[in-house]
Motif scaffolding. Structure first.
Motif: not given
Length: 607
Positions: A288-291, A309-321, A416-419, A448-456
């Motif tokens: 959960g240390k996104l910064n 993969m690096n570019i995707h992961y940068k987008g993934f972090l922004l998605y999580l935020q 994952n999708f059912l959750i 990966l569930l710890n930071t998933e925004p859908i699970l707020k």
């Protein structure tokens, strides 16, 4: 030759950064193509061992293979001050290697050399060329520590090594068919040279890659990879890829982040590489240390800006935020660079869905084809769309289809999708039951569930918190903070963490960020914030502001006397040094230096 304006680039002529472009095959033989790529990769790896040097990783260097590019394009796209280009021609018993070194900032060739050698002396050639490059680079950019040897010879016959380079050629092309072909080549090599560790490590890499990318079931990929890693480690535990693979196992199979970090850091000590920074960013995300995760992925992108993969992961972090509009271009660019990368399509659809473009998201998922269908992205994405749009009948139909995969090799994707879908529907108990079942099956998705925004909506529920604490014991979001309140650091810990902090400040220059916080320091040190506060007080006799601003004052003192900054105001230099307030700057400068900035400048410019 006309020089480029130095202010037109973010790099300076003293930047110790370099890219090695793929050597051009000047022969007709495809076998020489493998050798050219292999030599390029070995030189990249050799130069990467030089600690003071920032070396562009293989993926981004090879992005420019067979492309005509200018110095300006290299400078702008790779952010390096110097780059290498060369060619290889093999004629009977002679090999001619031509190497040129180009100053990317000022657009001129400052060194070139031709090596005529016997092709059988391949290891000596690789080392010789790497050392020549390093020496000439040092002359041009300033001091760097260079070992007597950068490439150690490998104890295999030359014809087997050439076959190994062929396997690496296909492995690095990625995709299912290329990876399978590479593994077949490496297996053949093992039959002929059973004590060659690289072949085992690369088979491990191939299976791990296919498992992680959804090209085969993750469990099957990791299971097949493990014995090859074990044998490779027995033969040579000091390859950085060996340590990195051990790190992945500790995280995703054993759920032991402490050991995962240890192996990742050991890999980093052996050879800085973008995939290691990506891996550490991944672990920080799990916690959960996104910064801090952003800091590490930015370093990975600095070394390998064309890694999908690096570019995707940068987008993934922004998605999580939940910055979906900012994340979308990263996913699209990653997919453009690597159309078979399985992750971006899921998040492109989700970004559409969570910016209220529901119908557009549904159409996007329905139009998917290829690997995205194989890893349930299409089915899962459509189900999420129906859940978000409130079409319960169609959603339930798709849920039943997802449930049919729970006893298949796609169990982790289905769970994952059912959750996600059940949370979107407000079926929190059903979602928690799925999480508990995934936990019992030890599925990596749990991390990966710890930071998933859908699970707020369910993150504060006790059932969820209990599982997260079990899976990630050091999870800052859920563990009790009470145990830290009365603990003081020992003298040894103060010295150890203090030295680590000094190194971080030197390497990352966190003080240049005007918004840096105590939490940011804590994230870099991987310590609780109150520990770091105690560290600053006991180890440095400073509070956070005093500690950071001391570095900023020193930065200002170095910058303000530079000839290139004569035209800038004092405050302009102060802002460049990390200050964001005139009052704070003047106050701290006088407190530390005992004089005003103006007086300091007058005294030092006279000298």
């Amino acid at each position: 030759m006309k020089k480029l304006n130095p202010t037109s680039s973010n790099i300076s002529s003293t930047d110790k950064s370099i890219a090695v472009l793929p050597f051009v095959n000047m022969s007709n033989s495809i076998d020489n193509e493998y050798f050219c790529d292999g030599l390029t990769e070995e030189i990249i790896n050799a130069l990467a061992k030089i600690k003071e040097l920032s070396v562009t990783s293989r993926t981004s260097s090879f992005y420019f293979k067979n492309k005509k590019v200018t110095s300006q394009e290299i400078r702008e796209q790779l952010g390096v001050s110097v780059f290498i280009e060369g060619s290889i021609r093999v004629l009977k018993d002679t090999m001619r290697i031509t190497v040129q070194m180009i100053d990317a900032l000022n657009d001129f060739h400052f060194w070139s050399e031709t090596f005529d050698r016997n092709p059988e002396d391949v290891f000596a050639i690789q080392d010789e060329v790497s050392l020549f490059i390093a020496e000439k680079l040092r002359e041009h950019i300033g001091h760097i520590e260079i070992e007597d040897k950068l490439i150690e010879p490998i104890d295999v016959p030359i014809h087997i090594y050439r076959e190994y380079l062929k396997g690496r050629y296909y492995l690095m092309k990625m995709g299912y068919e290329n990876t399978v072909k590479a593994i077949s080549i490496f297996e053949s090599i093992i039959q002929k040279a059973p004590n060659f560790p690289n072949a085992y490590i690369d088979i491990n890499h191939g299976y791990t890659y296919m498992g992680a990318m959804g090209l085969m079931p993750a469990f099957e990929g990791f299971q097949k990879a493990q014995p090859f890693l074990k044998k490779g480690l027995e033969l040579n535990p000091n390859l950085y890829r060996s340590q990195l693979n051990l790190s992945w196992i500790e995280c995703w199979q054993n759920w032991n982040l402490k050991k995962a970090y240890l192996h990742a850091n050991k890999a980093l000590e052996i050879q800085p590489a973008d995939e290691i920074y990506l891996t550490i960013s991944n672990y920080l995300t799990v916690e959960g240390k996104l910064n801090s995760a952003h800091n590490y992925i930015d370093k990975a992108l600095e070394l390998d800006p064309f890694s999908a993969m690096n570019i995707h992961y940068k987008g993934f972090l922004l998605y999580l935020q939940e910055d979906y509009n900012a994340a979308m271009p990263y996913f699209q660019k990653a997919l453009a660079l690597n159309p078979i990368l399985p992750f971006p399509p899921l998040y492109i659809g989700e970004c559409l869905l969570f910016t209220n473009r529901n119908q557009e998201a549904l159409s996007y998922y329905k139009a998917l084809n290829g690997v995205s269908i194989n890893d349930l992205t299409q089915l899962g994405g459509i189900t999420m769309c129906y859940a978000k749009m409130g079409d319960i009948e169609k959603c339930n139909e798709k849920i039943r289809e997802l449930e049919s995969y729970l006893t298949s090799e796609k169990m982790d994707k289905a769970f994952n999708f059912l959750i996600l879908v059940n949370v979107l529907l407000g079926n929190y108990n059903q979602a928690l039951e799925c999480i508990e079942q995934a936990f019992e099956n030890h599925l990596p998705l749990i991390l990966l569930l710890n930071t998933e925004p859908i699970l707020k909506p369910i993150k504060n529920l006790e059932r969820f918190k209990k599982l997260m604490v079990q899976a990630i014991p050091d999870n800052n979001n859920y563990k009790s903070q009470k145990k830290y309140k009365q603990i003081l650091l020992s003298d040894d810990e103060i010295e150890r963490h203090g030295n680590a902090l000094k190194k971080i400040m030197k390497e990352h220059k966190l003080y240049l960020n005007p918004d840096v916080s105590l939490k940011d320091l804590a994230s870099y040190l991987e310590l609780p914030t109150n520990y770091v506060s105690q560290l600053l007080s006991l180890g440095f006799q400073k509070n956070f502001s005093e500690f950071i601003n001391t570095y900023r004052v020193e930065e200002f003192k170095q910058r303000v006397i530079l000839e290139e900054n004569k035209g800038l105001t004092i405050m302009a230099v102060a802002y460049d040094s990390g200050f964001n307030s005139k009052t704070v700057f003047n106050t701290f400068f006088k407190k530390i230096e005992g004089t005003t900035p103006n007086s300091y400048l007058r005294m030092n410019r006279r000298n």
